[in-house]
Design an enzyme around this catalytic site. Structure first.
Site, PDB file in Angstrom:
ATOM      1  N   HIS A   1      35.470  37.989  42.238  1.00 12.07           N
ATOM      2  CA  HIS A   1      34.882  39.249  41.811  1.00 12.07           C
ATOM      3  C   HIS A   1      35.660  39.836  40.641  1.00 12.07           C
ATOM      4  O   HIS A   1      36.723  40.445  40.814  1.00 12.07           O
ATOM      5  CB  HIS A   1      34.838  40.231  42.982  1.00 12.07           C
TER       6      HIS A   1
ATOM      7  N   ASN B   1      36.076  48.489  45.239  1.00  6.82           N
ATOM      8  CA  ASN B   1      34.824  49.244  45.202  1.00  6.82           C
ATOM      9  C   ASN B   1      34.564  50.004  46.503  1.00  6.82           C
ATOM     10  O   ASN B   1      33.878  51.036  46.487  1.00  6.82           O
ATOM     11  CB  ASN B   1      33.644  48.327  44.884  1.00  6.82           C
TER      12      ASN B   1
ATOM     13  N   GLU C   1      39.407  40.076  42.295  1.00  3.78           N
ATOM     14  CA  GLU C   1      39.414  39.946  43.748  1.00  3.78           C
ATOM     15  C   GLU C   1      38.923  38.549  44.115  1.00  3.78           C
ATOM     16  O   GLU C   1      37.847  38.132  43.691  1.00  3.78           O
ATOM     17  CB  GLU C   1      38.502  41.000  44.384  1.00  3.78           C
TER      18      GLU C   1
ATOM     19  N   SER D   1      28.980  41.441  44.126  1.00  4.45           N
ATOM     20  CA  SER D   1      29.770  42.587  44.576  1.00  4.45           C
ATOM     21  C   SER D   1      29.118  43.261  45.778  1.00  4.45           C
ATOM     22  O   SER D   1      29.707  44.164  46.360  1.00  4.45           O
ATOM     23  CB  SER D   1      29.917  43.608  43.445  1.00  4.45           C
TER      24      SER D   1
END
Length: 452
Positions: free
Chosen positions: A145, A196, A157, A122
């Protein structure tokens, strides 16, 4: 038609690795979960301890006890050859680029020529992890992800590199949606990807409201929770659950990685966060962070005294009456129009977040729908940023942004000049728009509730 994956290997038995392995097992795959060998005694003791801990997690990560038997444990020293027989290898080891690159080299020497290789990182550039590998390897490599916990959070993702074969990406989209029950968003290989990147910005704004704007922890959580269609853990309770050390780690790594971000100062770690982390107040895992439970009472941190104190009465005017409105849209519109401190907070943060989200297109995503999906599926928002913009009134928000001197990207101005009434209305003209942001996938299943 694509070929479904039947076997997989997950490398790394940390929090995410074990849960990804569990989710694949729930979907019917045979999974090998491998980790480092123990220094002493049984070389499998590390992976076995991690798996035993995972079995006790609440809510449960497996559908049934029987599902857990689809996972075979092993270590990198004795059992690495197992990766030669699987369809898909997912790397989930420590966030260190050199270590990941060394593992990729070892994988290239071992995996089948048609196996897909992905990373769950990440915080590191996806393309850099496969640097130095052959063209054939890079074609089959991408980022996958998952969000924690993978069984319950819908977002996956997918981050292709310039070398990723489009057919590989298509296969991952198909399998992730149809077999894993995921909401798929294709993200660009930019720091923190989509969810994020936006989520961190929102969180840091919440901290800023406490440290600089005069709102209490309880007031911020009241205004960033269910009243606005976000999870009840809101801002500070979420940080306590995730870990203050994790938040600081992400922010410290993100800030230098985005020198071109016009708003990157928001990601600067506030002094209070440093102080809490260095003192060992890391959140739920240490018993205190922004909140502390003491003798059955929930206390919160006083920014001035640094003591934990009982909550003070909220000074948010009509917020209680607004919170009782049953319709989310009515609550959001009422907050936007509110003349008190609640409205001031909501307008200020909302305009800032919507402006930031718009300016990240096309840097992190090609259209509003990708960002809206990511925030819905990854953070549990009932409305994504651009859906919220449409709800409050496209022209109203745009005018208020300009009045507040919030930079507006050219593509939004183009939407306005074209006479569009919002991001999801009309005929979908323009490169950054989409008519149906949440079209269902035929045959999609919800693995959060499904039973084996």
């Amino acid at each position: 038609m694509h070929k479904p994956f039947r076997t997989a290997a997950v490398l790394g038995a940390g929090v995410m690795g074990t849960q990804i392995a569990a989710h694949l097992a729930n979907a019917g795959l045979t999974v090998h979960l491998l980790d480092l060998p123990a220094q002493k005694g049984d070389k499998n003791s590390l992976v076995e301890a991690a798996f035993k801990k995972a079995l006790k997690q609440s809510p449960p990560i497996f559908f049934t006890e029987k599902t857990a038997h689809r996972i075979t444990l092993g270590n990198f020293e004795q059992h690495f050859d197992r990766v030669a027989h699987v369809d898909w290898v997912i790397e989930a080891i420590v966030e260190n680029l050199d270590t990941k690159q060394q593992l990729m080299q070892r994988l290239e020497e071992t995996v089948r020529g048609d196996a897909i290789i992905s990373t769950n990182t990440s915080g590191l550039p996806i393309h850099a992890i496969a640097q130095g590998r052959s063209e054939s390897f890079r074609k089959r490599f991408l980022g996958t992800h998952f969000f924690n916990p993978p069984r319950y959070l819908k977002l996956l993702e997918l981050i292709p590199t310039p070398d990723t074969d489009p057919q590989v990406l298509e296969r991952m989209q198909w399998f992730g949606s149809l077999y894993l029950g995921k909401g798929i968003v294709v993200a660009k290989d930019t720091p923190n990807f989509i969810a994020n990147r936006i989520g961190m910005y929102v969180t840091m704004l919440g901290l800023q409201a406490w440290t600089e704007w005069g709102y209490t922890i309880e007031e911020v959580d009241t205004l960033t929770g269910t009243i606005v269609g976000h999870p009840k853990s809101a801002t500070f309770r979420t940080v306590d659950l995730v870990g203050l050390d994790t938040l600081m780690y992400v922010a410290k790594n993100l800030y230098p990685a985005i020198p071109e971000d016009e708003s990157r100062e928001v990601f600067g770690v506030p002094e209070v966060l440093y102080k809490l982390v260095t003192s060992g107040a890391l959140g739920a895992k240490t018993g205190q962070g922004f909140y502390k439970k003491q003798k059955g009472e929930i206390l919160s941190l006083n920014l001035e005294t640094f003591n934990y104190e009982a909550a003070k009465p909220l000074n948010l005017g009509e917020v209680e009456a607004i919170s009782k409105l049953p319709d989310l849209g009515d609550r959001l519109k009422a907050l936007y129009k509110d003349s008190g401190r609640a409205g001031e907070f909501f307008r200020k943060t909302t305009l800032d977040i919507l402006g930031y989200s718009a300016r990240r297109i096309p840097e992190i995503a090609d259209n509003p729908a990708a960002i809206d999906r990511a925030m819905r599926w990854g953070f549990g928002w009932e409305l994504g940023p651009f859906e919220l913009w449409d709800l409050l009134g496209f022209k109203t928000v745009l005018a208020d942004m300009k009045a507040a001197h919030i930079p507006v990207p050219e593509w939004v101005e183009t939407v306005h000049q074209n006479g569009e009434m919002g991001f999801y209305s009309g005929n979908g003209r323009g490169n950054h728009r989409a008519e149906t942001p949440f079209a269902p996938t035929v045959g999609e299943i919800d693995l959060a509730v499904a039973q084996s």
